[in-house]
Design a protein around this motif. Sequence first.
Motif, PDB file in Angstrom:
ATOM      1  N   VAL A   5      36.408  38.606  39.914  1.00 21.25           N
ATOM      2  CA  VAL A   5      36.648  39.931  40.622  1.00 21.25           C
ATOM      3  C   VAL A   5      35.692  39.978  41.826  1.00 21.25           C
ATOM      4  O   VAL A   5      34.566  39.794  41.770  1.00 21.25           O
ATOM      5  N   GLU A   6      36.565  40.194  43.056  1.00 24.10           N
ATOM      6  CA  GLU A   6      35.655  40.267  44.147  1.00 24.10           C
ATOM      7  C   GLU A   6      35.408  41.776  44.631  1.00 24.10           C
ATOM      8  O   GLU A   6      36.190  42.551  44.434  1.00 24.10           O
ATOM      9  N   SER A   7      34.241  41.954  45.297  1.00 17.29           N
ATOM     10  CA  SER A   7      33.875  43.301  45.738  1.00 17.29           C
ATOM     11  C   SER A   7      32.861  43.293  46.647  1.00 17.29           C
ATOM     12  O   SER A   7      32.110  42.069  47.054  1.00 17.29           O
ATOM     13  N   GLY A   8      32.702  44.585  47.537  1.00 13.21           N
ATOM     14  CA  GLY A   8      31.620  44.431  48.652  1.00 13.21           C
ATOM     15  C   GLY A   8      32.165  44.492  49.983  1.00 13.21           C
ATOM     16  O   GLY A   8      31.164  44.597  50.769  1.00 13.21           O
ATOM     17  N   LEU A  20      29.098  40.250  49.652  1.00 17.22           N
ATOM     18  CA  LEU A  20      30.096  40.243  48.746  1.00 17.22           C
ATOM     19  C   LEU A  20      29.718  39.741  47.242  1.00 17.22           C
ATOM     20  O   LEU A  20      28.688  38.804  47.388  1.00 17.22           O
ATOM     21  N   SER A  21      30.241  40.187  46.285  1.00 15.28           N
ATOM     22  CA  SER A  21      30.269  39.875  44.823  1.00 15.28           C
ATOM     23  C   SER A  21      31.175  39.219  44.244  1.00 15.28           C
ATOM     24  O   SER A  21      32.619  39.775  44.478  1.00 15.28           O
ATOM     25  N   CYS A  22      31.146  38.206  43.403  1.00 18.20           N
ATOM     26  CA  CYS A  22      32.098  37.669  42.801  1.00 18.20           C
ATOM     27  C   CYS A  22      31.671  37.507  41.338  1.00 18.20           C
ATOM     28  O   CYS A  22      30.637  36.932  41.047  1.00 18.20           O
ATOM     29  N   ALA A  92      38.887  39.566  57.428  1.00 20.98           N
ATOM     30  CA  ALA A  92      39.763  38.727  56.742  1.00 20.98           C
ATOM     31  C   ALA A  92      39.630  39.326  55.032  1.00 20.98           C
ATOM     32  O   ALA A  92      38.651  40.017  54.937  1.00 20.98           O
ATOM     33  N   VAL A  93      40.422  39.057  54.158  1.00 24.57           N
ATOM     34  CA  VAL A  93      40.399  39.431  52.947  1.00 24.57           C
ATOM     35  C   VAL A  93      39.656  38.091  52.317  1.00 24.57           C
ATOM     36  O   VAL A  93      40.174  36.950  52.501  1.00 24.57           O
ATOM     37  N   TYR A  94      38.619  38.285  51.426  1.00 22.64           N
ATOM     38  CA  TYR A  94      37.856  37.309  51.060  1.00 22.64           C
ATOM     39  C   TYR A  94      37.896  37.229  49.611  1.00 22.64           C
ATOM     40  O   TYR A  94      38.071  38.343  48.782  1.00 22.64           O
ATOM     41  N   GLY A 114      40.901  40.154  45.792  1.00 15.45           N
ATOM     42  CA  GLY A 114      40.090  40.031  47.014  1.00 15.45           C
ATOM     43  C   GLY A 114      39.329  41.092  47.638  1.00 15.45           C
ATOM     44  O   GLY A 114      39.605  42.339  47.111  1.00 15.45           O
ATOM     45  N   THR A 115      38.627  40.878  48.476  1.00 14.86           N
ATOM     46  CA  THR A 115      37.842  42.113  49.001  1.00 14.86           C
ATOM     47  C   THR A 115      37.915  42.102  50.383  1.00 14.86           C
ATOM     48  O   THR A 115      37.875  40.819  51.376  1.00 14.86           O
TER      49      THR A 115
END
Length: 121
Positions: A5-8, A20-22, A92-94, A114-115
């Motif tokens: 799960v990506e966030s940030g 960003l966090s994964c 972008a979406v990461y 993505g985030t």
Amino acid sequence: QLHLVESGGGLVQPGGSLRLSCTASGFTLNYYAIGWFRQAPGKEREGVSCISRSVGSTNYADSVKGRFTISRDNAKNTVYLQMNNLKPEDTAVYYCDAKLSCGSTNRLNSWGQGTQVIVSS
């Protein structure tokens, strides 16, 4: 399959920073190489950075070298992407992915949501 799960992400002005966090659930992130990718509107997904499993060696796309830093926090089962001096072209979406090595093309997870990162004044 592994689940990440990506966030940030968020909206930031040029020159600003985001982290960003994964985060992994159900498995130990340190056992895998974790890569960050991004996809801008109308463009193909591109690799941004990768951190290898165990030893934690890192690599970066030329476009982000010196501005982005990838790291692990094994206690939190999370990989971070610290992004400094952000530019509009970083918009972008990461996404993050898990592989057995940074050089592998065999992704072990399905792409997540993505985030979104938007760099704009």
